[in-house]
Design a protein around this motif. Structure first.
Motif, PDB file in Angstrom:
ATOM      1  N   GLU A 202      75.953  61.761 -24.355  1.00  0.00           N
ATOM      2  CA  GLU A 202      77.245  62.381 -24.054  1.00  0.00           C
ATOM      3  C   GLU A 202      78.277  62.152 -25.150  1.00  0.00           C
ATOM      4  OE1 GLU A 202      78.289  60.664 -20.342  1.00  0.00           O
ATOM      5  OE2 GLU A 202      76.787  61.780 -19.200  1.00  0.00           O
ATOM      6  N   ASN A 203      77.911  61.401 -26.178  1.00  0.00           N
ATOM      7  CA  ASN A 203      78.843  61.096 -27.264  1.00  0.00           C
ATOM      8  C   ASN A 203      78.108  61.159 -28.603  1.00  0.00           C
ATOM      9  OD1 ASN A 203      81.472  59.930 -25.829  1.00  0.00           O
ATOM     10  ND2 ASN A 203      79.685  59.126 -24.749  1.00  0.00           N
ATOM     11  N   GLN A 221      72.375  71.245 -31.711  1.00  0.00           N
ATOM     12  CA  GLN A 221      72.430  71.251 -30.252  1.00  0.00           C
ATOM     13  C   GLN A 221      71.282  72.072 -29.675  1.00  0.00           C
ATOM     14  OE1 GLN A 221      76.232  72.295 -28.627  1.00  0.00           O
ATOM     15  NE2 GLN A 221      75.524  72.278 -26.523  1.00  0.00           N
ATOM     16  N   ASP A 242      72.874  65.587 -19.826  1.00  0.00           N
ATOM     17  CA  ASP A 242      74.034  66.238 -20.407  1.00  0.00           C
ATOM     18  C   ASP A 242      74.178  65.784 -21.849  1.00  0.00           C
ATOM     19  OD1 ASP A 242      76.232  67.809 -20.594  1.00  0.00           O
ATOM     20  OD2 ASP A 242      77.597  66.443 -19.568  1.00  0.00           O
ATOM     21  N   ARG A 244      76.939  66.109 -25.274  1.00  0.00           N
ATOM     22  CA  ARG A 244      78.223  66.584 -25.779  1.00  0.00           C
ATOM     23  C   ARG A 244      78.443  66.073 -27.199  1.00  0.00           C
ATOM     24  NH1 ARG A 244      80.077  65.520 -20.402  1.00  0.00           N
ATOM     25  NH2 ARG A 244      80.878  63.483 -21.008  1.00  0.00           N
ATOM     26  N   HIS A 246      81.207  65.223 -30.133  1.00  0.00           N
ATOM     27  CA  HIS A 246      82.607  64.832 -30.249  1.00  0.00           C
ATOM     28  C   HIS A 246      83.107  65.088 -31.666  1.00  0.00           C
ATOM     29  CE1 HIS A 246      83.470  62.475 -26.442  1.00  0.00           C
ATOM     30  NE2 HIS A 246      82.224  62.877 -26.299  1.00  0.00           N
TER      31      HIS A 246
END
Length: 300
Positions: A202-203, A221, A242, A244, A246
């Motif tokens: 997530e990071n 991605q 999930d 993500r 940053h």
């Protein structure tokens, strides 16, 4: 800066590659105190500073430099040294690949007097912003399509197909012996505790000068979502799948468009806080008492 060594009152924060051995850190401390006459110093790893610059303390830091690409897990402000993954496929490899493709293109090669594409031309073209990474299945550039480019006061044309193929090796290397970037990310995540893996996914922080190619984040991605995340052993059963990416916080208005400088921004933020707190820096008095090894006893 016009500062005499004998009058130096400026504290130093050194940003170092994560692979540096302790002996190199001790040598740096010795130079800082004995040659530069630093009053206080801090030494921090670049991936940790990059995470701070992006407003995080946990995540996967993908640092694409000139000679190497390094994937470093950071968990709660601690670099997970045993899980670091690295490859030599980076900016220099893109330059080499681009020059090879340009040299193989007859129309490009014939625009030079000696029918040889100069290295400086390939470097300038790579850094021009014309190279872009494409998503699989996207409309490929026709090899006959040409892109104009100014170099050395002269106008040249290069194949748009070459501009798309050269940076692609950052994600999909052409050499069989080179590690695929997604495999390195997977390796780094699997090297960490299972309960930390969701936070790492997530990071994701992409930093370094070789991350400025358009489309890199979208391609990475895509590759991760289609090759790595479906693997059942990446997450615990209770963890969501999930992911993500940053980047620099929006309130750093003056830094927009400079996400590859995240480590430098992180160093600026840390310096304002940590260099004012004796719990985090090493002073000259402590160095005189304990020697260079004192640098390993304090951190932020």
């Amino acid at each position: 800066l016009g500062i005499r060594i004998s009058d130096n009152t400026s504290a130093f924060l050194f940003s170092i590659p994560v692979q540096w051995p302790k002996s190199d850190m001790e040598n740096l401390a010795q130079i800082a105190f004995e040659d530069i006459n630093a009053p206080t110093i801090m030494i921090m790893e670049q991936p940790l500073l990059a995470a701070y610059g992006n407003g995080g303390v946990t995540g996967i830091v993908i640092d694409m430099g000139h000679d190497t690409t390094t994937v470093t897990p950071v968990v709660d402000s601690a670099v997970q040294n045993s899980s670091i993954a690295q490859t030599a496929v980076s900016g220099a490899a893109v330059t080499t690949r681009l020059r090879e493709l340009l040299q193989a293109d007859t129309e490009t090669r014939e625009q030079f007097d000696d029918a040889s594409v100069p290295l400086a031309f390939a470097v300038a073209l790579k850094e021009s912003g014309l190279c872009a990474i494409q998503l699989p299945g996207s409309d490929a550039a026709d090899s006959s399509e040409r892109q104009s480019f100014e170099f050395g006061g002269k106008s040249y044309t290069v194949s748009k197909d070459v501009l798309a193929r050269a940076p692609d090796i950052l994600v999909q290397p052409t050499q069989a012996s080179a590690s695929v970037l997604t495999a390195l990310v997977r390796q780094a995540v699997l090297g960490c505790d299972t309960d930390k893996r969701a936070a790492l996914w997530e990071n994701i922080h992409i930093v370094g000068g070789s991350t400025q190619f358009s489309g890199l984040r979208e391609r990475l991605q895509f590759e991760l979502e289609n090759t790595v995340l479906p693997a059942s052993n990446i997450f615990a059963l209770s963890q969501t799948r999930d992911m993500r990416f940053h980047t620099l916080p929006e309130y750093f208005v003056g830094w927009r468009g400079h996400a590859h400088w995240a480590a430098f921004l992180g160093a600026c933020l840390v310096a304002k806080v940590a260099l004012a707190d004796a719990r985090h820096f090493v002073s000259r008095a402590e160095y005189n008492d304990s020697g260079p090894s004192i640098i390993h006893t304090k951190s932020f």
